[in-house]
Write an enzyme that holds these catalytic residues in place. Structure first.
Site, PDB file in Angstrom:
ATOM      1  CB  THR A  96      -0.913   0.018   1.245  1.00  0.00           C
ATOM      2  OG1 THR A  96      -1.666  -1.188   1.277  1.00  0.00           O
ATOM      3  CG2 THR A  96      -1.860   1.201   1.205  1.00  0.00           C
ATOM      4  CE  LYS A 171      -5.018  -1.005   1.685  1.00  0.00           C
ATOM      5  NZ  LYS A 171      -5.130  -2.306   2.252  1.00  0.00           N
ATOM      6  CE  LYS A 239       1.937   1.680   4.913  1.00  0.00           C
ATOM      7  NZ  LYS A 239       1.436   1.072   3.692  1.00  0.00           N
TER       8      LYS A 239
HETATM    9  N1  LIG Z   1      -1.064  -6.658   7.556  1.00  0.00           N
HETATM   10  C1  LIG Z   1      -2.223  -6.378   6.967  1.00  0.00           C
HETATM   11  O1  LIG Z   1      -3.291  -6.728   7.478  1.00  0.00           O
HETATM   12  C2  LIG Z   1      -2.239  -5.648   5.635  1.00  0.00           C
HETATM   13  C3  LIG Z   1      -3.426  -5.641   4.896  1.00  0.00           C
HETATM   14  C4  LIG Z   1      -3.467  -5.005   3.666  1.00  0.00           C
HETATM   15  C5  LIG Z   1      -2.329  -4.347   3.203  1.00  0.00           C
HETATM   16  N2  LIG Z   1      -1.186  -4.336   3.953  1.00  0.00           N
HETATM   17  C6  LIG Z   1      -0.016  -3.632   3.403  1.00  0.00           C
HETATM   18  O2  LIG Z   1       0.892  -4.604   2.905  1.00  0.00           O
HETATM   19  C7  LIG Z   1       2.227  -4.152   3.121  1.00  0.00           C
HETATM   20  C8  LIG Z   1       2.968  -5.182   3.964  1.00  0.00           C
HETATM   21  O3  LIG Z   1       2.293  -5.343   5.192  1.00  0.00           O
HETATM   22  P1  LIG Z   1       2.687  -6.521   6.204  1.00  0.00           P
HETATM   23  O4  LIG Z   1       1.634  -6.520   7.242  1.00  0.00           O
HETATM   24  O5  LIG Z   1       3.012  -7.757   5.465  1.00  0.00           O
HETATM   25  O6  LIG Z   1       4.024  -5.903   6.828  1.00  0.00           O
HETATM   26  P2  LIG Z   1       5.143  -6.605   7.725  1.00  0.00           P
HETATM   27  O7  LIG Z   1       4.654  -7.860   8.334  1.00  0.00           O
HETATM   28  O8  LIG Z   1       5.712  -5.556   8.598  1.00  0.00           O
HETATM   29  O9  LIG Z   1       6.241  -7.023   6.620  1.00  0.00           O
HETATM   30  C9  LIG Z   1       6.916  -6.059   5.864  1.00  0.00           C
HETATM   31  C10 LIG Z   1       7.832  -6.784   4.905  1.00  0.00           C
HETATM   32  O10 LIG Z   1       8.522  -5.815   4.125  1.00  0.00           O
HETATM   33  C11 LIG Z   1       9.933  -5.974   4.288  1.00  0.00           C
HETATM   34  N3  LIG Z   1      10.561  -4.658   4.263  1.00  0.00           N
HETATM   35  C12 LIG Z   1      10.166  -3.548   4.917  1.00  0.00           C
HETATM   36  N4  LIG Z   1      10.984  -2.522   4.637  1.00  0.00           N
HETATM   37  C13 LIG Z   1      11.909  -2.998   3.788  1.00  0.00           C
HETATM   38  C14 LIG Z   1      13.026  -2.415   3.133  1.00  0.00           C
HETATM   39  N5  LIG Z   1      13.349  -1.126   3.286  1.00  0.00           N
HETATM   40  N6  LIG Z   1      13.756  -3.199   2.340  1.00  0.00           N
HETATM   41  C15 LIG Z   1      13.435  -4.500   2.163  1.00  0.00           C
HETATM   42  N7  LIG Z   1      12.403  -5.116   2.752  1.00  0.00           N
HETATM   43  C16 LIG Z   1      11.644  -4.360   3.558  1.00  0.00           C
HETATM   44  C17 LIG Z   1      10.106  -6.652   5.628  1.00  0.00           C
HETATM   45  O11 LIG Z   1      11.360  -7.303   5.676  1.00  0.00           O
HETATM   46  P3  LIG Z   1      12.005  -7.785   7.076  1.00  0.00           P
HETATM   47  O12 LIG Z   1      11.444  -9.138   7.344  1.00  0.00           O
HETATM   48  O13 LIG Z   1      13.452  -7.791   6.810  1.00  0.00           O
HETATM   49  O14 LIG Z   1      11.598  -6.754   8.107  1.00  0.00           O
HETATM   50  C18 LIG Z   1       8.908  -7.617   5.599  1.00  0.00           C
HETATM   51  O15 LIG Z   1       9.185  -8.740   4.790  1.00  0.00           O
HETATM   52  C19 LIG Z   1       2.132  -2.765   3.768  1.00  0.00           C
HETATM   53  O16 LIG Z   1       2.204  -1.787   2.768  1.00  0.00           O
HETATM   54  C20 LIG Z   1       0.758  -2.791   4.412  1.00  0.00           C
HETATM   55  O17 LIG Z   1       0.224  -1.486   4.534  1.00  0.00           O
HETATM   56  C21 LIG Z   1      -1.110  -4.994   5.156  1.00  0.00           C
END
Ligand SMILES: NC(=O)c1ccc[n+]([C@@H]2O[C@H](COP(=O)([O-])OP(=O)(O)OC[C@H]3O[C@@H](n4cnc5c(N)ncnc54)[C@H](OP(=O)(O)O)[C@@H]3O)[C@@H](O)[C@H]2O)c1
Length: 291
Positions: A96, A171, A239
């Protein structure tokens, strides 16, 4: 089709797993290698040891990281995926982000003959684990059609909203609506509790009427039990709603309820609740409800 997945967080880990189950040859990369190794053990896919190794041979590279700058570091930076992807390959961003980032990425992709689609998702952790996400897409129709087998692996619905950036704008509307519903649901639950109504009976009664919503079905009971340690983290919501406010400013409008919600989420985050589910908004509404 050789598929690569970059970013194995709460969302990416199960999404990449569904691709293996659907029969794709999948290689993954994660900044923290241990998560990629765990993923490879769980799903019998390939954990690449570098981003280059992960994407160089891929027909489709899927990305789900954190915010705009995280996407840039994995794509357009000097060590980003666009340095290594082959001409004619496809980059899909499930992160997102702002709509401007989608447009910026699309331009950078076209300079190296990579096709691009922004495709943020909705449905949360459970939607990713159960392979029933809603996918909002921005880009060309023929690319959207080509990607259907990929999206069907972890989505129950994918919709082409328009040109690049329109997936992210859809979104934004999704996030505005979630915050709005949570404000109303919080006020309703506070009055219900004060009035001695049984919350579970109340939800069963209301959920199929005009006030029914995903938040009511999936969050009302946990909100009334003061349980928030799960779900979609408010730091992500801050965010996302920030993107909405920026976009509104560009369109010359105000979003007063969204502004109020962002402020409330920021205060909750400062209190140490940044990883709690968005339904924790009820705590801010509770404070305001006291005479
Ligand atoms: N969680 C939800 O319910 C949900 C629902 C819809 C949309 N989203 C969106 O989907 C996205 C991911 O969410 P998530 O919940 O999966 O997040 P998360 O669990 O915090 O995972 C983030 C992922 O991105 C990687 N990452 C972050 N910064 C990075 C960087 N600078 N370089 C390389 N890798 C990086 C992290 O790697 P590391 O393992 O090394 O930290 C991890 O694999 C976000 O944009 C969020 O807004 C989330």
């Amino acid at each position: 089709m050789k598929v690569s997945f970059v970013g194995l967080g709460v969302m990416g880990f199960p999404m990449a797993g569904h691709l293996v189950k659907a029969g794709f040859e999948v290689s993954v990369f994660n900044r923290t290698q241990t998560k990629a190794d765990l993923w490879a053990q769980t799903y019998q896919g390939i954990a690449a040891s570098s981003l280059q190794e992960c994407v160089a041979d891929a027909d489709v590279v899927l990305l789900c990281v954190g915010n705009d700058d995280d996407v840039r570091s994995m794509t357009t930076s000097q060590t980003g995926a666009l340095q290594y992807m082959k001409s004619g390959a496809i980059l899909v961003d499930h992160t997102t982000t702002s709509a401007l980032l989608a447009e910026e990425l699309s331009k950078a992709c076209s300079e190296v003959e990579v096709r691009f689609m922004d495709a943020p998702v909705s449905g949360g952790q459970a939607g990713a684990e159960n392979g029933v996400l809603t996918i909002m897409c921005g880009g060309e129709q023929d690319l959207f059609d080509e990607l259907q087998p990929v999206f069907n692996a972890y989505g129950k619905s994918s919709v082409l909203m328009g040109v690049v950036g329109q997936g992210q704008r859809a979104k934004m509307v999704n996030q505005i609506c979630i915050a709005g519903v949570l404000n109303g649901l919080s006020e309703g639950l506070i009055l219900a509790e004060k009035s001695g109504l049984d919350i579970s009976t109340l939800v069963d009664c209301l959920k199929n009427g005009a006030a029914g919503s995903w938040q009511m079905e999936n969050r009302a009971v946990t909100m009334s039990q003061d349980k928030f340690d799960f779900g979609f983290a408010i730091d992500w919501m801050i965010k996302d709603l920030g993107f909405c406010l920026d976009e509104a400013q560009r369109q010359g409008i105000q979003l007063p309820l969204t502004e109020k919600s962002v402020q409330a989420y920021k205060e909750l985050s400062l209190e140490g609740l940044g990883r709690m589910d968005t339904s924790v908004l009820m705590k801010a509404v509770e404070k305001e409800s006291k005479l």
